[in-house]
Design an enzyme around this catalytic site. Structure first.
Site, PDB file in Angstrom:
ATOM      1  N   TYR A  55       0.813  -0.925   0.042  1.00  0.00           N
ATOM      2  CA  TYR A  55      -0.257  -0.639   0.343  1.00  0.00           C
ATOM      3  C   TYR A  55       1.087   1.229  -0.269  1.00  0.00           C
ATOM      4  O   TYR A  55       1.643   1.488   1.172  1.00  0.00           O
ATOM      5  CB  TYR A  55      -1.158   0.181   0.959  1.00  0.00           C
ATOM      6  CG  TYR A  55      -2.093  -0.968   1.392  1.00  0.00           C
ATOM      7  CD1 TYR A  55      -2.099  -1.252   0.335  1.00  0.00           C
ATOM      8  CD2 TYR A  55      -2.255  -1.559   2.492  1.00  0.00           C
ATOM      9  CE1 TYR A  55      -3.379  -2.905   0.090  1.00  0.00           C
ATOM     10  CE2 TYR A  55      -3.584  -2.516   2.438  1.00  0.00           C
ATOM     11  CZ  TYR A  55      -3.840  -3.283   1.945  1.00  0.00           C
ATOM     12  OH  TYR A  55      -4.802  -4.240   1.412  1.00  0.00           O
ATOM     13  N   PRO A 207     -16.185  -5.239   1.485  1.00  0.00           N
ATOM     14  CA  PRO A 207     -17.886  -5.331   1.559  1.00  0.00           C
ATOM     15  C   PRO A 207     -19.001  -4.346   0.768  1.00  0.00           C
ATOM     16  O   PRO A 207     -19.629  -4.421   1.012  1.00  0.00           O
ATOM     17  CB  PRO A 207     -17.985  -5.465   3.272  1.00  0.00           C
ATOM     18  CG  PRO A 207     -16.547  -4.796   3.662  1.00  0.00           C
ATOM     19  CD  PRO A 207     -15.578  -4.638   2.667  1.00  0.00           C
ATOM     20  N   GLY A 210     -15.835  -1.434  -3.863  1.00  0.00           N
ATOM     21  CA  GLY A 210     -15.137  -0.352  -4.342  1.00  0.00           C
ATOM     22  C   GLY A 210     -15.757   0.768  -3.899  1.00  0.00           C
ATOM     23  O   GLY A 210     -15.101   1.996  -5.104  1.00  0.00           O
ATOM     24  N   LEU A 213     -21.431   0.043  -3.263  1.00  0.00           N
ATOM     25  CA  LEU A 213     -22.604  -0.009  -2.430  1.00  0.00           C
ATOM     26  C   LEU A 213     -22.519   0.876  -1.157  1.00  0.00           C
ATOM     27  O   LEU A 213     -23.346   1.008  -0.042  1.00  0.00           O
ATOM     28  CB  LEU A 213     -22.157  -1.426  -1.437  1.00  0.00           C
ATOM     29  CG  LEU A 213     -22.741  -2.349  -2.172  1.00  0.00           C
ATOM     30  CD1 LEU A 213     -22.276  -3.792  -1.463  1.00  0.00           C
ATOM     31  CD2 LEU A 213     -24.181  -2.314  -2.860  1.00  0.00           C
ATOM     32  N   GLY A 215     -23.438   3.786  -2.479  1.00  0.00           N
ATOM     33  CA  GLY A 215     -24.701   4.489  -4.127  1.00  0.00           C
ATOM     34  C   GLY A 215     -23.333   5.854  -4.094  1.00  0.00           C
ATOM     35  O   GLY A 215     -24.098   6.708  -5.286  1.00  0.00           O
ATOM     36  N   LYS A 216     -22.325   5.601  -4.397  1.00  0.00           N
ATOM     37  CA  LYS A 216     -20.904   6.210  -5.298  1.00  0.00           C
ATOM     38  C   LYS A 216     -21.437   6.519  -6.478  1.00  0.00           C
ATOM     39  O   LYS A 216     -21.481   7.950  -7.067  1.00  0.00           O
ATOM     40  CB  LYS A 216     -20.184   6.289  -4.576  1.00  0.00           C
ATOM     41  CG  LYS A 216     -18.290   6.909  -5.259  1.00  0.00           C
ATOM     42  CD  LYS A 216     -17.349   7.045  -5.115  1.00  0.00           C
ATOM     43  CE  LYS A 216     -17.819   6.480  -3.301  1.00  0.00           C
ATOM     44  NZ  LYS A 216     -16.136   6.705  -2.948  1.00  0.00           N
TER      45      LYS A 216
END
Length: 336
Positions: A55, A207, A210, A213, A215-216
């Site tokens: 990362y 979950p 990305g 979920l 609503g982006k």
């Protein structure tokens, strides 16, 4: 926050874990703000912090190390190895040489003497399972890691890892970290049942798929600036099956009196194999919304409606599986 046992380790871990991939150059570049995210998570009762050497090329581990000064004993600290960390052919993978080198580098960046859960980020086709298990067993015996786990491994390799540890009388893998969400349900076919049979803890990544979920992403609308869609490819915004599913899930969430985000998190945590869901907030405000899921439970009628929208065992985007078997690579098919 509710705690659950991590497999058969005796460790109790919070039902939400803090994922740190977007702390640093891959997301929030304000280190002080990133430290505030970690501290806010700990203050909210999250005691699992998950990171990886890759990362932001090690920057994220450095941020986490700084954030945990004086609070290390509060945390089940997880990191991962396998991805390339330099141009050299031996600066990646799961060879004994690289694991030892990668772990020492992670310990320095994280400012700690041990890792609670050291995870193989993906399978390595060039390393024998006995070799891998033996190396990690040595690190447990040296006190550098407490436990070893895997991430995004298929069920057959999860089982092979358990058999290898039994043959060698070695410490076994205690957990698996698969992708799992309402839109990515492939783990239900074999990975999650296999983890239950072998008593493994399960820490699920993505979950919220990305950001889908939350609503982006909206059909025919440009994705928000700074979102993962800027680097993750077209599948982040142009998948019609995902748009259709999210539209239907919004109705389910509204009928349940929940936000779409809370519905999605609560749904993941309903699976009996799942120990904890890894959430990756970029800011303290995002974290506050995520921990708001609290102890929400979904009733059978709501779960049935979700199954009717996305069938069990189904991935709506192949890329969301996180890994494709190396046997499909052209050289391994023995073709030009």
């Amino acid at each position: 926050m509710e705690h659950r046992p991590l497999g058969t380790t005796g460790l109790q871990v919070s039902r939400l874990a803090l994922g740190t991939m977007v702390l640093g150059a891959w997301g929030n570049t304000d280190h002080d703000d990133c430290v505030r995210v970690v501290h806010a998570a700990l203050d909210a009762g999250i005691d699992v912090v998950d990171t990886a050497d890759v990362y932001a090329d090690g920057e994220t581990e450095e941020i986490v190390g700084r954030a945990l000064r004086g609070r290390r004993d509060e945390v089940v600290l997880c990191t991962k190895f396998w991805n390339p960390m330099g141009p050299g052919a031996n600066q990646r993978g799961a060879s004994r040489r690289w694991i030892v080198q990668a772990l020492d580098a992670s310990l320095r960046r994280l400012q700690t003497d041990w890792i609670d859960l050291y995870q193989v980020h993906r399978p390595d086709p060039d390393v024998a399972m006995d070799e891998l298990v033996g190396t990690l067993d040595d690190l447990v015996r040296q006190g550098k890691i407490r436990h070893a786990g895997t991430s995004t491994w298929p069920a057959e390799l999860v089982v092979e890892g358990q058999w290898a540890a039994e043959r060698r009388h070695a410490h076994r893998f205690v957990s698996e970290q698969p992708p799992y969400s309402v839109l990515t349900r492939g783990a239900e076919t074999s990975v999650l049942p296999t983890c239950r049979r072998h008593g493994l803890g399960v820490l699920v990544w993505a979950p919220l798929n990305g950001g889908w979920l939350t609503g982006k992403y909206r059909r025919d609308v440009a994705p928000p600036a700074g979102s993962r869609a800027e680097y993750a490819g077209d599948h982040m915004t142009t998948n019609d099956a995902k748009h259709d599913a999210v539209d239907a899930l919004r109705e389910v969430a509204a009928d349940a009196g929940l936000s779409l985000t809370h519905l999605a998190l609560a749904w993941v945590l309903e699976h009996p194999a799942v120990t904890t869901a890894i959430v990756g907030p970029k800011t303290p405000a995002q974290l506050a919304d995520l921990v708001g899921v609290g102890d929400v439970r979904l009733d059978a009628a709501t779960l049935d409606r979700i199954d009717a929208i996305v069938a069990p065992g189904t991935n709506l985007a192949d890329a969301d599986a996180g890994w494709t078997t190396w046997e499909l690579d052209a050289p391994r098919r023995r073709r030009p």
